[in-house]
Design a protein around this motif. Structure first.
Motif, PDB file in Angstrom:
ATOM      1  N   MET A  97     -30.582  20.368  14.952  1.00 22.66           N
ATOM      2  CA  MET A  97     -30.746  18.931  14.733  1.00 22.66           C
ATOM      3  C   MET A  97     -29.705  18.424  13.740  1.00 22.66           C
ATOM      4  SD  MET A  97     -33.346  17.670  16.480  1.00 22.66           S
ATOM      5  CE  MET A  97     -34.842  18.198  17.341  1.00 22.66           C
ATOM      6  N   MET A  98     -29.576  19.122  12.633  1.00 25.02           N
ATOM      7  CA  MET A  98     -28.646  18.697  11.593  1.00 25.02           C
ATOM      8  C   MET A  98     -27.209  18.717  12.091  1.00 25.02           C
ATOM      9  SD  MET A  98     -30.525  20.800   8.516  1.00 25.02           S
ATOM     10  CE  MET A  98     -29.277  20.435   7.288  1.00 25.02           C
ATOM     11  N   ALA A  99     -26.889  19.704  12.937  1.00 21.21           N
ATOM     12  CA  ALA A  99     -25.536  19.796  13.475  1.00 21.21           C
ATOM     13  C   ALA A  99     -25.232  18.661  14.448  1.00 21.21           C
ATOM     14  CB  ALA A  99     -25.343  21.146  14.167  1.00 21.21           C
ATOM     15  N   ALA A 100     -26.290  18.062  15.025  1.00 26.28           N
ATOM     16  CA  ALA A 100     -26.085  16.968  15.978  1.00 26.28           C
ATOM     17  C   ALA A 100     -25.802  15.643  15.274  1.00 26.28           C
ATOM     18  CB  ALA A 100     -27.320  16.824  16.881  1.00 26.28           C
ATOM     19  N   TRP A 101     -26.074  15.550  13.971  1.00 27.82           N
ATOM     20  CA  TRP A 101     -25.889  14.295  13.246  1.00 27.82           C
ATOM     21  C   TRP A 101     -24.462  13.763  13.362  1.00 27.82           C
ATOM     22  CZ3 TRP A 101     -28.662  15.402   7.911  1.00 27.82           C
ATOM     23  CH2 TRP A 101     -30.034  15.556   8.141  1.00 27.82           C
ATOM     24  N   ALA A 102     -23.502  14.645  13.092  1.00 26.75           N
ATOM     25  CA  ALA A 102     -22.099  14.210  13.059  1.00 26.75           C
ATOM     26  C   ALA A 102     -21.666  13.646  14.409  1.00 26.75           C
ATOM     27  CB  ALA A 102     -21.203  15.371  12.652  1.00 26.75           C
ATOM     28  N   GLN A 103     -22.142  14.262  15.504  1.00 25.48           N
ATOM     29  CA  GLN A 103     -21.759  13.790  16.838  1.00 25.48           C
ATOM     30  C   GLN A 103     -22.326  12.399  17.116  1.00 25.48           C
ATOM     31  OE1 GLN A 103     -22.211  16.932  19.948  1.00 25.48           O
ATOM     32  NE2 GLN A 103     -22.801  18.272  18.253  1.00 25.48           N
ATOM     33  N   VAL A 104     -23.544  12.154  16.648  1.00 25.47           N
ATOM     34  CA  VAL A 104     -24.154  10.834  16.853  1.00 25.47           C
ATOM     35  C   VAL A 104     -23.426   9.779  16.016  1.00 25.47           C
ATOM     36  CG1 VAL A 104     -26.254   9.473  16.523  1.00 25.47           C
ATOM     37  CG2 VAL A 104     -26.403  11.795  17.442  1.00 25.47           C
ATOM     38  N   GLU A 105     -23.153  10.092  14.755  1.00 22.79           N
ATOM     39  CA  GLU A 105     -22.489   9.135  13.863  1.00 22.79           C
ATOM     40  C   GLU A 105     -21.060   8.865  14.287  1.00 22.79           C
ATOM     41  OE1 GLU A 105     -24.871   9.740   9.646  1.00 22.79           O
ATOM     42  OE2 GLU A 105     -23.124  10.989  10.049  1.00 22.79           O
ATOM     43  N   GLU A 106     -20.426   9.868  14.908  1.00 27.37           N
ATOM     44  CA  GLU A 106     -19.062   9.650  15.402  1.00 27.37           C
ATOM     45  C   GLU A 106     -19.073   8.693  16.588  1.00 27.37           C
ATOM     46  OE1 GLU A 106     -15.240  12.217  17.129  1.00 27.37           O
ATOM     47  OE2 GLU A 106     -17.128  13.221  16.640  1.00 27.37           O
ATOM     48  N   ALA A 107     -20.074   8.831  17.459  1.00 24.55           N
ATOM     49  CA  ALA A 107     -20.165   7.958  18.631  1.00 24.55           C
ATOM     50  C   ALA A 107     -20.605   6.545  18.252  1.00 24.55           C
ATOM     51  CB  ALA A 107     -21.125   8.559  19.658  1.00 24.55           C
ATOM     52  N   PHE A 108     -21.458   6.444  17.222  1.00 24.37           N
ATOM     53  CA  PHE A 108     -21.985   5.141  16.794  1.00 24.37           C
ATOM     54  C   PHE A 108     -21.842   5.042  15.273  1.00 24.37           C
ATOM     55  CE2 PHE A 108     -24.424   6.651  20.466  1.00 24.37           C
ATOM     56  CZ  PHE A 108     -24.172   5.643  21.393  1.00 24.37           C
ATOM     57  N   PRO A 109     -20.722   4.561  14.768  1.00 25.70           N
ATOM     58  CA  PRO A 109     -20.455   4.558  13.317  1.00 25.70           C
ATOM     59  C   PRO A 109     -21.465   3.772  12.493  1.00 25.70           C
ATOM     60  CG  PRO A 109     -18.446   4.146  14.574  1.00 25.70           C
ATOM     61  CD  PRO A 109     -19.575   4.069  15.543  1.00 25.70           C
ATOM     62  N   HIS A 110     -22.168   2.809  13.095  1.00 24.23           N
ATOM     63  CA  HIS A 110     -23.122   2.008  12.320  1.00 24.23           C
ATOM     64  C   HIS A 110     -24.475   2.704  12.160  1.00 24.23           C
ATOM     65  CE1 HIS A 110     -24.400   1.128  16.439  1.00 24.23           C
ATOM     66  NE2 HIS A 110     -25.560   0.729  15.933  1.00 24.23           N
ATOM     67  N   ILE A 111     -24.689   3.811  12.876  1.00 26.57           N
ATOM     68  CA  ILE A 111     -25.980   4.507  12.845  1.00 26.57           C
ATOM     69  C   ILE A 111     -25.955   5.604  11.782  1.00 26.57           C
ATOM     70  CG2 ILE A 111     -27.558   5.998  14.146  1.00 26.57           C
ATOM     71  CD1 ILE A 111     -26.860   4.471  16.642  1.00 26.57           C
ATOM     72  N   SER A 112     -27.020   5.674  10.982  1.00 32.01           N
ATOM     73  CA  SER A 112     -27.168   6.730   9.970  1.00 32.01           C
ATOM     74  C   SER A 112     -28.105   7.799  10.502  1.00 32.01           C
ATOM     75  CB  SER A 112     -27.738   6.154   8.671  1.00 32.01           C
ATOM     76  OG  SER A 112     -26.863   5.220   8.084  1.00 32.01           O
ATOM     77  N   ALA A 113     -27.650   9.048  10.488  1.00 31.30           N
ATOM     78  CA  ALA A 113     -28.495  10.175  10.871  1.00 31.30           C
ATOM     79  C   ALA A 113     -29.061  10.790   9.601  1.00 31.30           C
ATOM     80  CB  ALA A 113     -27.690  11.209  11.655  1.00 31.30           C
ATOM     81  N   ILE A 114     -30.384  10.845   9.502  1.00 29.50           N
ATOM     82  CA  ILE A 114     -31.027  11.312   8.271  1.00 29.50           C
ATOM     83  C   ILE A 114     -32.078  12.362   8.590  1.00 29.50           C
ATOM     84  CG2 ILE A 114     -30.601   9.135   7.072  1.00 29.50           C
ATOM     85  CD1 ILE A 114     -33.465   8.339   7.629  1.00 29.50           C
ATOM     86  N   GLY A 115     -32.456  13.118   7.560  1.00 28.23           N
ATOM     87  CA  GLY A 115     -33.446  14.173   7.709  1.00 28.23           C
ATOM     88  C   GLY A 115     -34.841  13.700   7.349  1.00 28.23           C
ATOM     89  N   CYS A 116     -35.846  14.299   7.990  1.00 31.70           N
ATOM     90  CA  CYS A 116     -37.249  13.986   7.721  1.00 31.70           C
ATOM     91  C   CYS A 116     -37.612  14.444   6.305  1.00 31.70           C
ATOM     92  CB  CYS A 116     -38.132  14.694   8.747  1.00 31.70           C
ATOM     93  SG  CYS A 116     -39.874  14.711   8.353  1.00 31.70           S
TER      94      CYS A 116
END
Length: 597
Positions: A235-254
């Motif tokens: 899950m944590m490794a997927a954060w960077a890929q999501v933020e790269e595709a959508f720069p306005h989105i913040s990926a955070i941990g529970c």
């Protein structure tokens, strides 16, 4: 009276009596063994049976079942002094009743076998004798598909109306090495969106990132501001890929997952592990020996009368969450006096090692201090799982957690090196849980105004988040930051005391939307403050998946639909159309005239 040998069975209800299959008359309740001839003879003579079931055309050309109803005291008669009311259900009414029943079954997580139960069958027969409830097969197929499609359209409609949504994602593995990942869309109401069951080898960061990006594109990237996941490495490794595709989105941990890891790290220290082992040995030793267990109960009863104990019994750590270990420690501490009295009793044979543990003052001191430490951490786990937990509270939570843990470590069994290890685990937990968007939420929450404890780095990162979202929302960055300056200085709109006192009575996002909507900062602040800090919604769904799977072998797509309905049906208010009459007044009049002719 005509004889209907072929249709005799529908006039009797099957049951098991003293291990034998029996059939009870639906009219006089007399019981027979399985014998069609005798049962037909009974119908011919039964005083409660008057009219034979028949098929008659309905007003719309469809068939309707007519069933004779016995004249019990709680049922109306057809005519004064008459004995029966002829009940009928046309296809349209049958379908509507099936739909309502299915919805009730799904919404209450009732077993699909409910309608196969003899007592439920009798209950339905009393309510509407002509109504035939759907079988388990129908509830798990056609009706399930129709209701799922209806509720999913409501889910998409709710997402479409939301101005800010968050994607929540959490997964777990079972013994068959398959992983189930749950995806929730918070509007901020947490709506179950979908689940994915994958083999262990496909449970990768790339797979998760692609799934998240697909969901983001489906619900609309412009309204997604954050993705919240558990602390699995994939899950944590997927954060960077999501933020790269959508720069306005913040990926955070529970946050609750992060604090749970801190709890697990604390329990895993050698000293705490040894303490848990000793505590469990004492509990098992007493519980597994009938004489000692009874003696402990008697001593506890006596100590309760003397106000030196309560009614708590010894507990083993059977719970998988943090409460298991804490409950065991607590039960020992509350039974300390009884256990120590038992250890020195000349009439009880207590093993020497158990006696030594119970009489060891250091054991009880370490048990008390360690229980307090673990209870403290566990409370923060539960706090962040609450529905009203706010993203803005995470920064404050860690400042409090750090302070209280520092004060509690000295009373536990942990030595200095282990205490440092716990503090290092706390640092890792904070790094996982606290991101720039948390700092922005803390600064924008009116409840924390004037309590700024952020570092300069955190403040700068919060400014960056606010500026980034301003561009995403096509707002003037200068005006947004100017609005933020007035908010921080309590000037302009925020000059009076009344507006600040109002924030104690509504959520922070509602406060910004309702009272501060004229300010350029409002859209950014309300969006950030709607983001949930934890994956608690997924945790609740996980238990639903386990319960549904426990009902029997259902395909994965059926399980997902059942869980989706169980979760989402209770989030939507029933609309009036769901209970609208199926027939117009004219149709009812025609139907009534047809039945009375």
């Amino acid at each position: 009276m005509p004889r209907l040998q072929s249709g005799v069975w529908k006039h009797f209800t099957p049951a098991i009596k003293e291990g034998r299959e029996t059939f009870m008359c639906n009219y006089c309740l007399k019981t027979y063994t399985k014998n069609a001839t005798k049962m037909q003879m009974h119908l011919d003579k039964c005083k409660e049976y008057s009219v034979v079931s028949q098929q008659s055309p309905g007003p719309d050309g469809s068939s309707s079942a007519s069933i004779p109803v016995p004249s019990f005291s709680f049922l109306p008669s057809a005519t004064p002094g008459g004995q029966f009311l002829i009940d009928s259900v046309d296809q349209r009414s049958q379908a509507h009743a099936d739909e309502c029943l299915a919805r009730a079954v799904y919404a209450t997580s009732s077993p699909l076998t409910l309608t196969d139960n003899i007592y439920w069958k009798r209950f339905f027969s009393v309510l509407r004798p002509a109504y035939c409830p759907p079988t388990r097969e129908v509830l798990s197929s056609h009706l399930l598909d129709c209701e799922y499609d209806r509720v999913q359209s409501q889910v998409h409609e709710a997402i479409g109306k939301a101005d800010c949504v968050t994607i929540i994602c959490s997964g777990w593995s079972n013994i068959k090495e398959t992983g189930t990942i749950i995806y929730v869309v918070a509007t901020p109401v947490p709506l179950f969106y979908k689940s994915a069951t994958t083999k262990e080898q496909t449970y990768t960061s790339t797979f998760i990132a692609e799934e998240l990006k697909d969901i983001i594109n489906e619900v609309g990237p412009q309204k997604v501001f954050a993705v919240v996941t558990d602390n699995a490495p994939e899950m944590m490794a997927a954060w960077a890929q999501v933020e790269e595709a959508f720069p306005h989105i913040s990926a955070i941990g529970c946050t609750s997952c992060g604090v749970q890891q801190l709890f697990d790290d604390t329990v895993a220290t050698p000293s705490m592990t040894a303490l848990c082992r000793r505590a469990e040995q004492v509990v098992r030793y007493v519980k597994e020996r009938k004489l000692l267990a009874e003696a402990f109960r008697c001593w506890q009863t006596s100590n309760i009368r003397n106000h030196t104990a309560n009614g708590t019994t010894l507990a083993l750590p059977i719970n998988s969450d943090w409460t298991g270990v804490v409950n065991m420690f607590t039960s020992l501490l509350e039974g300390q006096n009884s256990l120590q009295e038992m250890a020195v009793s000349p009439t009880l044979d207590v093993e020497a090692s158990i006696r030594a543990t119970v009489q060891d003052a250091a054991f009880w001191k370490g048990l008390s201090g360690s229980r307090n430490l673990l209870y403290l951490i566990g409370n923060y786990i539960d706090y962040m799982k609450r529905e009203d937990a706010a993203l803005s509270g995470v920064v404050h939570l860690f400042s409090q957690l750090r302070y209280h843990i520092g004060a509690s470590l000295s009373g536990s069994v942990l030595h200095s090196a282990e205490q440092k290890a716990v503090m290092a685990s706390l640092d890792r937990c904070q790094e996982f849980c606290v991101k720039p968007i948390h700092a922005a939420a803390y600064m924008l929450d009116p409840k924390h105004a004037g309590q700024q404890t952020l570092s300069g780095e955190q403040i700068n990162s919060a400014y960056y988040v606010i500026s980034n979202l301003s561009h995403h929302l096509n707002l003037d960055e200068g005006k947004v930051l100017g609005s933020f300056a007035r908010f921080s200085a309590k000037q302009g709109l925020w000059k009076g005391a009344g507006i600040w006192s109002s924030c104690q009575h509504v959520s922070a996002s509602t406060w910004w939307k309702g009272l501060c909507s004229s300010e350029p900062l409002s859209a950014v602040a309300s969006a950030i403050l709607q983001i949930p800090p934890a994956t608690g919604a997924c945790d609740h769904l996980r238990s639903r998946f386990c319960n549904v799977k426990g009902q029997g072998s259902l395909p994965a797509d059926r399980v997902q639909k059942l869980v989706a309905l169980q979760a989402n049906l209770n989030l939507f208010e029933p609309s009036d159309c769901e209970y609208a009459p199926l027939e117009s007044e004219e149709e009812k009049k025609v139907s009534f005239q047809s039945e009375t002719q």
